[in-house]
Scaffold this active site. Structure first.
Site, PDB file in Angstrom:
ATOM      1  N   GLU A   1     -15.736  45.592  -6.236  1.00 45.48           N
ATOM      2  CA  GLU A   1     -16.853  45.803  -5.324  1.00 45.48           C
ATOM      3  C   GLU A   1     -16.323  46.371  -4.012  1.00 45.48           C
ATOM      4  O   GLU A   1     -15.368  45.789  -3.470  1.00 45.48           O
ATOM      5  CB  GLU A   1     -17.569  44.473  -5.079  1.00 45.48           C
ATOM      6  CG  GLU A   1     -18.869  44.634  -4.319  1.00 45.48           C
ATOM      7  CD  GLU A   1     -19.649  43.331  -4.191  1.00 45.48           C
ATOM      8  OE1 GLU A   1     -19.952  42.690  -5.219  1.00 45.48           O
ATOM      9  OE2 GLU A   1     -19.920  42.952  -3.036  1.00 45.48           O
TER      10      GLU A   1
ATOM     11  N   ILE B   1     -29.497  28.132  -4.099  1.00 46.94           N
ATOM     12  CA  ILE B   1     -30.320  29.267  -4.534  1.00 46.94           C
ATOM     13  C   ILE B   1     -31.080  28.896  -5.812  1.00 46.94           C
ATOM     14  O   ILE B   1     -32.256  29.221  -5.974  1.00 46.94           O
ATOM     15  CB  ILE B   1     -29.454  30.527  -4.751  1.00 46.94           C
ATOM     16  CG1 ILE B   1     -28.771  30.933  -3.437  1.00 46.94           C
ATOM     17  CG2 ILE B   1     -30.292  31.686  -5.290  1.00 46.94           C
ATOM     18  CD1 ILE B   1     -27.698  32.001  -3.581  1.00 46.94           C
TER      19      ILE B   1
ATOM     20  N   HIS C   1     -24.959  44.589  -3.478  1.00 44.71           N
ATOM     21  CA  HIS C   1     -24.796  43.282  -2.792  1.00 44.71           C
ATOM     22  C   HIS C   1     -25.855  43.169  -1.681  1.00 44.71           C
ATOM     23  O   HIS C   1     -25.556  42.854  -0.532  1.00 44.71           O
ATOM     24  CB  HIS C   1     -23.379  43.149  -2.202  1.00 44.71           C
ATOM     25  CG  HIS C   1     -22.950  41.715  -2.019  1.00 44.71           C
ATOM     26  ND1 HIS C   1     -21.674  41.269  -2.269  1.00 44.71           N
ATOM     27  CD2 HIS C   1     -23.635  40.625  -1.598  1.00 44.71           C
ATOM     28  CE1 HIS C   1     -21.586  39.976  -2.007  1.00 44.71           C
ATOM     29  NE2 HIS C   1     -22.775  39.560  -1.602  1.00 44.71           N
TER      30      HIS C   1
ATOM     31  N   ARG D   1     -21.134  36.282  -7.624  1.00 41.19           N
ATOM     32  CA  ARG D   1     -19.915  36.992  -7.266  1.00 41.19           C
ATOM     33  C   ARG D   1     -19.412  37.769  -8.481  1.00 41.19           C
ATOM     34  O   ARG D   1     -19.454  37.264  -9.620  1.00 41.19           O
ATOM     35  CB  ARG D   1     -18.825  36.007  -6.832  1.00 41.19           C
ATOM     36  CG  ARG D   1     -18.974  35.466  -5.419  1.00 41.19           C
ATOM     37  CD  ARG D   1     -18.719  36.553  -4.382  1.00 41.19           C
ATOM     38  NE  ARG D   1     -18.714  36.069  -3.013  1.00 41.19           N
ATOM     39  CZ  ARG D   1     -19.751  36.089  -2.195  1.00 41.19           C
ATOM     40  NH1 ARG D   1     -20.922  36.545  -2.614  1.00 41.19           N
ATOM     41  NH2 ARG D   1     -19.635  35.671  -0.949  1.00 41.19           N
TER      42      ARG D   1
HETATM   43  N1  LIG Z   1     -25.685  38.269  -3.658  1.00 43.93           N
HETATM   44  C1  LIG Z   1     -25.650  37.755  -2.433  1.00 43.93           C
HETATM   45  O1  LIG Z   1     -25.887  38.440  -1.449  1.00 43.93           O
HETATM   46  C2  LIG Z   1     -25.354  36.297  -2.265  1.00 43.93           C
HETATM   47  C3  LIG Z   1     -25.871  35.629  -1.139  1.00 43.93           C
HETATM   48  C4  LIG Z   1     -25.643  34.266  -1.020  1.00 43.93           C
HETATM   49  C5  LIG Z   1     -24.870  33.604  -1.977  1.00 43.93           C
HETATM   50  N2  LIG Z   1     -24.333  34.301  -3.003  1.00 43.93           N
HETATM   51  C6  LIG Z   1     -23.535  33.630  -4.026  1.00 43.93           C
HETATM   52  O2  LIG Z   1     -24.420  32.865  -4.833  1.00 43.93           O
HETATM   53  C7  LIG Z   1     -23.757  31.715  -5.356  1.00 43.93           C
HETATM   54  C8  LIG Z   1     -24.566  30.452  -5.119  1.00 43.93           C
HETATM   55  O3  LIG Z   1     -24.821  30.231  -3.749  1.00 43.93           O
HETATM   56  P1  LIG Z   1     -25.560  28.866  -3.300  1.00 43.93           P
HETATM   57  O4  LIG Z   1     -25.866  29.011  -1.880  1.00 43.93           O
HETATM   58  O5  LIG Z   1     -26.628  28.504  -4.270  1.00 43.93           O
HETATM   59  O6  LIG Z   1     -24.335  27.836  -3.489  1.00 43.93           O
HETATM   60  P2  LIG Z   1     -24.389  26.302  -3.891  1.00 43.93           P
HETATM   61  O7  LIG Z   1     -23.024  25.744  -3.632  1.00 43.93           O
HETATM   62  O8  LIG Z   1     -25.538  25.645  -3.234  1.00 43.93           O
HETATM   63  O9  LIG Z   1     -24.654  26.330  -5.471  1.00 43.93           O
HETATM   64  C9  LIG Z   1     -23.666  26.642  -6.403  1.00 43.93           C
HETATM   65  C10 LIG Z   1     -23.775  25.658  -7.549  1.00 43.93           C
HETATM   66  O10 LIG Z   1     -22.856  26.032  -8.585  1.00 43.93           O
HETATM   67  C11 LIG Z   1     -22.286  24.833  -9.118  1.00 43.93           C
HETATM   68  N3  LIG Z   1     -21.022  25.122  -9.795  1.00 43.93           N
HETATM   69  C12 LIG Z   1     -19.762  25.025  -9.325  1.00 43.93           C
HETATM   70  N4  LIG Z   1     -18.872  25.358 -10.265  1.00 43.93           N
HETATM   71  C13 LIG Z   1     -19.587  25.675 -11.364  1.00 43.93           C
HETATM   72  C14 LIG Z   1     -19.222  26.085 -12.670  1.00 43.93           C
HETATM   73  N5  LIG Z   1     -17.939  26.214 -13.047  1.00 43.93           N
HETATM   74  N6  LIG Z   1     -20.201  26.339 -13.559  1.00 43.93           N
HETATM   75  C15 LIG Z   1     -21.520  26.191 -13.203  1.00 43.93           C
HETATM   76  N7  LIG Z   1     -21.908  25.771 -11.978  1.00 43.93           N
HETATM   77  C16 LIG Z   1     -20.953  25.530 -11.076  1.00 43.93           C
HETATM   78  C17 LIG Z   1     -22.122  23.944  -7.900  1.00 43.93           C
HETATM   79  O11 LIG Z   1     -21.988  22.596  -8.260  1.00 43.93           O
HETATM   80  C18 LIG Z   1     -23.397  24.222  -7.132  1.00 43.93           C
HETATM   81  O12 LIG Z   1     -24.421  23.348  -7.528  1.00 43.93           O
HETATM   82  C19 LIG Z   1     -22.367  31.735  -4.705  1.00 43.93           C
HETATM   83  O13 LIG Z   1     -21.483  32.381  -5.592  1.00 43.93           O
HETATM   84  C20 LIG Z   1     -22.550  32.621  -3.484  1.00 43.93           C
HETATM   85  O14 LIG Z   1     -21.353  33.231  -3.087  1.00 43.93           O
HETATM   86  C21 LIG Z   1     -24.570  35.631  -3.173  1.00 43.93           C
HETATM   87  O1  LIG Z   2     -22.153  34.567  -0.131  1.00 39.68           O
HETATM   88  C1  LIG Z   2     -22.863  35.104   0.724  1.00 39.68           C
HETATM   89  O2  LIG Z   2     -23.332  34.490   1.680  1.00 39.68           O
HETATM   90  C2  LIG Z   2     -23.205  36.561   0.599  1.00 39.68           C
HETATM   91  O3  LIG Z   2     -22.904  37.015  -0.688  1.00 39.68           O
HETATM   92  C3  LIG Z   2     -22.465  37.347   1.612  1.00 39.68           C
HETATM   93  O4  LIG Z   2     -21.115  37.064   1.447  1.00 39.68           O
HETATM   94  P1  LIG Z   2     -20.025  37.956   2.184  1.00 39.68           P
HETATM   95  O5  LIG Z   2     -20.399  37.894   3.622  1.00 39.68           O
HETATM   96  O6  LIG Z   2     -18.736  37.256   1.874  1.00 39.68           O
HETATM   97  O7  LIG Z   2     -20.168  39.292   1.542  1.00 39.68           O
END
Ligand SMILES: NC(=O)c1ccc[n+]([C@@H]2O[C@H](COP(=O)([O-])OP(=O)(O)OC[C@H]3O[C@@H](n4cnc5c(N)ncnc54)[C@H](O)[C@@H]3O)[C@@H](O)[C@H]2O)c1
Ligand SMILES: O=C(O)[C@H](O)COP(=O)(O)O
Length: 300
Positions: free
Chosen positions: A242, A134, A261, A213
């Protein structure tokens, strides 16, 4: 090689189609070597993991429920949807930052004419704590705004960033940022990584933007910091607890923006997930490395 894939426990038609598009064969669980898991949690997945299963595709980016249940292994290999939801979640983070800068959170609520207090977002300093799938899309979206980007990633690489620091040094970006965007995964290490100590390091007008999260932020300490004017505000797509219960103090603070969310709306979710499934079924068949592989030791 044709991959034998079970889609379940819910046999979602678009996921079945995604497997077939990649040349995979959709089969009953007993005949499967791979599972595209949808429609449950660890309790539903555990009994599905028979000895013929070599790979499991999970549907979300954050897979902490499965890691906490001790299910993540190398055999079978687990993949998440990390990176698949880059576009919608990065867009949501930008929307929240713009709403904060332009004080839309305030203007949308008041019913009287107020003095101008908004600020420009362009040129802001944005810290991306957890620069991954992201974060990479967010970086591109920030370019036209001329933002200064501080990226926290262990890879040491974040093209376009003004500063790149490893995760152990994430606190160093806090005093400089106008916006701190939380994008790290939920693991035992990241639980509560934003609390009183971190809010004290942030600028008084800085906003915390959590689209990752809820567990990464100590909610009570955030409420204290917001009430004391220690930070400018908080924009939260995710909370702990949540869903955020009715009557929770966060609902009553006017420098807080809460979304349910909803950073990854259904249309983007299905697009991202089906693309990941198609790509990984193809890769599994070709014997090339899969995308979004989860490390059992890291928990993401
Ligand atoms: N709000 C939503 O609907 C939604 C949707 C998708 C993902 N997410 C959340 O967004 C976050 C990122 O998703 P993504 O697809 O980019 O994942 P990703 O694994 O591609 O990126 C996460 C990054 O965080 C880094 N990381 C790990 N531990 C860390 C720490 N202690 N401090 C700083 N960085 C650290 C990892 O090395 C990685 O580069 C996750 O928590 C995921 O659950 C939320
Ligand atoms: O991490 C994700 O892909 C979204 O936040 C959705 O996660 P959930 O399906 O566990 O709510």
């Amino acid at each position: 090689m044709t991959v034998a894939v079970h889609v379940g426990p819910e046999p979602v038609p678009v996921l079945i189609e995604a497997v077939r598009r990649a040349g995979g064969r959709v089969v009953p669980l007993e005949e499967a070597e791979a599972i595209v898991f949808f429609g449950g949690g660890p309790d539903e997945l555990r009994p599905m993991l028979h000895e013929g299963i070599r790979w499991v595709q999970l549907p979300s980016a954050g897979i902490e429920r499965f890691a906490d249940a001790g299910l993540i292994s190398e055999h079978p290999l687990f993949t998440a949807a990390t990176g698949s939801y880059g576009l919608p979640v990065a867009e949501h983070a930008v929307a929240l930052m713009l709403a904060a800068a332009r004080r839309l959170y305030r203007s949308a609520r008041v019913e009287t004419w107020e003095p101008k207090t908004s600020r420009e977002f362009a040129g802001s300093t944005v810290a991306i704590v957890g620069y991954g799938g992201i974060g990479r899309v967010l970086m591109r979206m920030l370019e036209p705004f001329g933002c200064r980007v501080l990226a926290v990633t262990d890879s040491g690489e974040a093209p376009g960033a003004d500063l790149v620091l490893p995760r152990a040094r994430y606190r160093e970006v806090l005093p400089e940022a106008d916006y701190v965007v939380v994008l790290a995964p939920a693991t035992p290490e990241t639980r509560g990584m934003f609390g009183k100590r971190e809010f004290e390091l942030m600028r008084e007008d800085a906003w915390l933007v959590n689209v990752a999260r809820g567990s990464l932020v100590v909610t009570d300490e955030l409420v204290d910091a917001l009430r004391a004017g220690r930070i400018g505000g908080a924009a939260l797509d995710v909370t702990d607890p949540e869903p955020l219960p009715d009557g929770h103090p966060l609902w009553g603070l006017d420098n807080v923006l809460i979304t349910p969310h909803s950073a990854n709306p259904p249309s983007s979710y299905w697009r991202g997930l089906t693309e990941r499934v198609t790509s990984n079924v193809r890769r599994f068949g070709d014997g090339t490395p899969l995308e979004g592989v989860v490390s059992p030791s890291e928990g993401f």
